[in-house]
Design a protein around this motif. Structure first.
Motif, short mmCIF file in Angstrom:
data_model
loop_
_atom_site.label_atom_id
_atom_site.label_comp_id
_atom_site.label_asym_id
_atom_site.label_seq_id
_atom_site.Cartn_x
_atom_site.Cartn_y
_atom_site.Cartn_z
N UNK A 137 0.83 -1.40 -0.20
CA UNK A 137 0.00 0.02 0.13
C UNK A 137 0.97 1.32 -0.07
N UNK A 138 0.53 2.32 -0.75
CA UNK A 138 1.12 3.33 -0.79
C UNK A 138 0.16 4.70 -0.37
N UNK A 139 0.69 5.51 0.50
CA UNK A 139 0.09 6.81 0.73
C UNK A 139 -0.21 7.79 -0.41
N UNK A 140 -1.25 8.51 -0.36
CA UNK A 140 -1.47 9.49 -1.50
C UNK A 140 -1.98 10.39 -0.62
N UNK A 141 -1.80 11.75 -1.38
CA UNK A 141 -2.21 12.84 -0.67
C UNK A 141 -3.86 12.90 -0.60
N UNK A 142 -4.72 12.65 -1.53
CA UNK A 142 -6.00 12.55 -1.48
C UNK A 142 -6.74 11.70 -0.34
N UNK A 143 -6.18 10.46 -0.06
CA UNK A 143 -6.80 9.57 0.78
C UNK A 143 -8.17 9.15 0.52
N UNK A 144 -8.67 9.18 -0.76
CA UNK A 144 -10.11 9.04 -1.05
C UNK A 144 -10.04 7.41 -0.94
N UNK A 145 -9.12 6.77 -1.33
CA UNK A 145 -9.11 5.49 -1.76
C UNK A 145 -7.70 5.05 -0.90
N UNK A 146 -7.59 3.78 -0.79
CA UNK A 146 -6.26 3.08 -0.41
C UNK A 146 -5.76 2.68 -1.95
N UNK A 147 -4.33 2.95 -1.95
CA UNK A 147 -3.85 2.59 -3.24
C UNK A 147 -2.86 1.31 -3.00
N UNK A 148 -2.99 0.24 -3.75
CA UNK A 148 -2.16 -0.96 -3.63
C UNK A 148 -1.60 -1.08 -5.04
N UNK A 149 -0.11 -1.14 -4.67
CA UNK A 149 0.77 -1.40 -6.20
C UNK A 149 0.98 -2.90 -6.24
N UNK A 150 1.07 -3.18 -7.27
CA UNK A 150 1.57 -4.82 -7.45
C UNK A 150 2.28 -4.65 -8.68
N UNK A 151 3.50 -5.58 -8.50
CA UNK A 151 4.45 -5.78 -9.54
C UNK A 151 4.42 -7.05 -9.28
N UNK A 152 4.44 -7.82 -10.80
CA UNK A 152 4.25 -9.15 -10.94
C UNK A 152 5.05 -9.74 -12.40
N UNK A 153 5.22 -10.83 -12.41
CA UNK A 153 5.57 -11.35 -13.81
C UNK A 153 4.44 -11.33 -14.53
#
Length: 176
Positions: free
Chosen positions: A89-105
């Motif tokens: 999860x990454x923080x974001x200035x708006x905080x409207x939604x929770x941001x989930x970053x995924x890196x995968x093959x």
């Protein structure tokens, strides 16, 4: 459901933007290409587009068919790239939604798998940025709990990331 349908039709999602409107509609934009990956598939013909549109409409009207996702084999060139998935999860200035970053093959059916994970874990997807970068994907999903609350509890965030990484890694290995 859209990702699963594209998977069934042999299409690869190269980029996507998913947004929800305030009146509970979803506006989804996808850049796709035929999985045959040949230069002749730069533009889909009218017949193919008609088939895609018809199939997508049918699938969206019958979401109970979601479980019947067709899995294609991973192209040989992608099999050599099998680094473990990351999710955080990454923080974001708006905080409207929770941001989930995924890196995968990159694997056929990966977005359908992630969508199914969200559905099974009562996670509401509000917006997504999908990027396929050669052999890997870097996707950001803007999500909330089913009731619309932000996912801020450290334990819940860790559980989501751990379960999702495990699911993606098992999926990637099974596709080899």
């Amino acid at each position: 459901m859209t990702a699963a349908t594209f998977e069934q039709l042999g299409l690869t999602i190269l980029d996507a933007k998913i947004s929800h409107t305030t009146d509970n509609y979803s506006l989804d934009s996808f850049v796709v290409m035929d999985s045959n990956d040949s230069d002749t598939n730069l533009h889909l013909d009218k017949e193919r587009i008609t088939l895609i549109r018809k199939t997508l409409m049918e699938q969206l009207e019958t979401p109970s068919l979601y479980e019947s996702v067709v899995q294609r084999h991973t192209p040989r060139i992608l099999k050599i790239f099998n680094s473990p998935a990351t999710a955080h999860f990454v923080s974001q200035p708006e905080e409207v939604w929770s941001a989930l970053e995924i890196t995968a093959p990159d694997r056929p059916g990966l977005l359908a798998l992630i969508g199914q994970f969200f559905m099974n874990n009562n996670i509401m997807l509000h917006k997504a940025k999908i990027a396929t970068l050669g052999e890997r994907v870097e996707d950001t999903f803007y999500i909330t709990e089913e009731n619309g609350d932000l996912i801020t509890d450290e334990e819940s965030m860790n559980k989501i990331c751990t379960l999702l990484k495990e699911k993606i890694d098992r999926f990637s290995q099974a596709m080899e």
